[in-house]
Design a protein around this motif. Structure first.
Motif, PDB file in Angstrom:
ATOM      1  N   THR A   4      41.320  43.226  34.866  1.00 44.93           N
ATOM      2  CA  THR A   4      41.083  44.181  33.781  1.00 44.93           C
ATOM      3  C   THR A   4      42.409  44.752  33.312  1.00 44.93           C
ATOM      4  O   THR A   4      43.158  45.321  34.109  1.00 44.93           O
ATOM      5  N   LEU A   6      44.490  47.215  30.478  1.00 41.35           N
ATOM      6  CA  LEU A   6      44.458  48.288  29.489  1.00 41.35           C
ATOM      7  C   LEU A   6      45.754  48.196  28.700  1.00 41.35           C
ATOM      8  O   LEU A   6      46.839  48.278  29.289  1.00 41.35           O
ATOM      9  N   ASN A  28      39.436  40.735  31.266  1.00 48.10           N
ATOM     10  CA  ASN A  28      38.748  41.843  30.615  1.00 48.10           C
ATOM     11  C   ASN A  28      39.794  42.735  29.966  1.00 48.10           C
ATOM     12  O   ASN A  28      40.870  42.963  30.546  1.00 48.10           O
ATOM     13  N   VAL A  30      40.690  46.475  27.885  1.00 47.84           N
ATOM     14  CA  VAL A  30      40.447  47.786  27.290  1.00 47.84           C
ATOM     15  C   VAL A  30      41.595  47.985  26.314  1.00 47.84           C
ATOM     16  O   VAL A  30      42.767  48.060  26.727  1.00 47.84           O
ATOM     17  N   ALA A  70      37.555  52.445  31.288  1.00 48.97           N
ATOM     18  CA  ALA A  70      37.916  51.132  31.835  1.00 48.97           C
ATOM     19  C   ALA A  70      37.244  50.907  33.186  1.00 48.97           C
ATOM     20  O   ALA A  70      36.668  49.842  33.447  1.00 48.97           O
ATOM     21  N   LEU A  77      40.927  48.746  37.398  1.00 50.47           N
ATOM     22  CA  LEU A  77      42.012  48.615  36.427  1.00 50.47           C
ATOM     23  C   LEU A  77      43.169  47.917  37.130  1.00 50.47           C
ATOM     24  O   LEU A  77      43.748  48.453  38.071  1.00 50.47           O
TER      25      LEU A  77
END
Length: 278
Positions: A4, A6, A28, A30, A70, A77
């Motif tokens: 993930t 960001l 993934n 964000v 997130a 994260l």
């Protein structure tokens, strides 16, 4: 491995290129930006893997909310990319104190805000990777960009220190120094010039502006390829603390190191003379 990410400032430029590369690699995302509508193309491309959030990095409440979203959406994260920023240009004396505050508010304190929110999550996981996007202007000072350079030099120093503080928690830090990339960084929508026009700097400022205009959208760097490089670094067991992005960045950094080494060696005797005799 699916992770993930960001990414701040993801609506355009380097942030958008990084987002597209990470999405293509199956991660993934964000994605944060002040203009939420600009994130729609990426968000609709893979709605199960992309969460778009309205994010001004100078807003601590919004930053904390983005990190919370997130974790709520994806459970963790893994990679933080502090990309949001802009260039406050013109000679130092032509910029006001408020210009300096805004430049540092976004380019440096925005990085602080994201790290402050993300680090507790990464410490709990005992893993994570923070990419702080600096600039070649954070390694070598450039006339006509004193405030921008100062903010990016600060990002470099912060990243070097942070890396030592969080290494014991399995968190890696890489500070990225891009050279010239084909983005809208030099457009009026991104670059900002001081309004205190001084006649003594008129010729110098005109030369800087002309050079910027001539180079705009003709830079060597490809944002998507930078994104692909960061995907590679994020997958590395031992990523670098410093990453020069682009052949121009590599040449500028190595050139400065050589000049600096020669300079300090030239004055070595005087440097040593300041040591105490006991």
């Amino acid at each position: 491995m699916n992770r993930t990410w960001l990414i701040t400032g993801a609506s355009r430029g380097l942030g958008n290129g990084i987002a597209r590369a990470a999405l293509a690699a199956g991660h993934n995302l964000v994605l944060g930006a002040r203009n939420l509508e600009a994130l729609e193309p990426l968000a609709t491309e893979a709605p199960a893997r992309v969460l778009a959030v309205s994010l001004d990095v100078t807003d601590e409440v919004a930053v904390a909310a983005a990190v919370d979203q997130a974790v709520q959406r994806f459970g963790r994260l893994d990679v933080l990319v502090n990309n949001a920023g802009y260039g406050q240009l013109a000679p130092f004396e032509e910029n006001s104190p408020s210009d300096a505050e805004r430049q540092f508010g976004t380019n440096l304190f925005g990085v602080f805000n994201l790290c402050r929110a993300a680090l507790p999550v990464m410490r709990k996981q005992r893993s994570g990777h923070i990419f702080n996007i600096s600039s070649i202007a954070g390694v070598a000072g450039m006339g006509g960009a004193a405030l921008y350079c100062a903010s990016k030099f600060a990002v470099e120093g912060f990243s070097e220190s942070l890396a030592q503080e969080v290494a014991g928690f399995g968190i890696k830090v890489t500070v990225v120094a891009p050279g010239g990339f084909r983005t809208d960084f030099l457009d009026a929508s991104s670059a900002s010039y001081g309004n205190l026009h001084l006649q003594d700097y008129a010729e110098f400022t005109a030369r800087i502006r002309a050079g910027s205009a001539a180079n705009n959208h003709r830079q060597k760097g490809d944002p998507l390829k930078l994104g692909e490089a960061l995907v590679t670094l994020a997958a590395s067991e031992q990523p670098p603390l410093h990453f020069a992005a682009g052949s121009d960045a590599f040449e500028i950094i190595t050139g400065k190191l050589e000049r600096m080494k020669a300079e300090v060696e030239r004055w070595q005797a005087l440097s040593f003379s300041t040591d105490s005799n006991f």
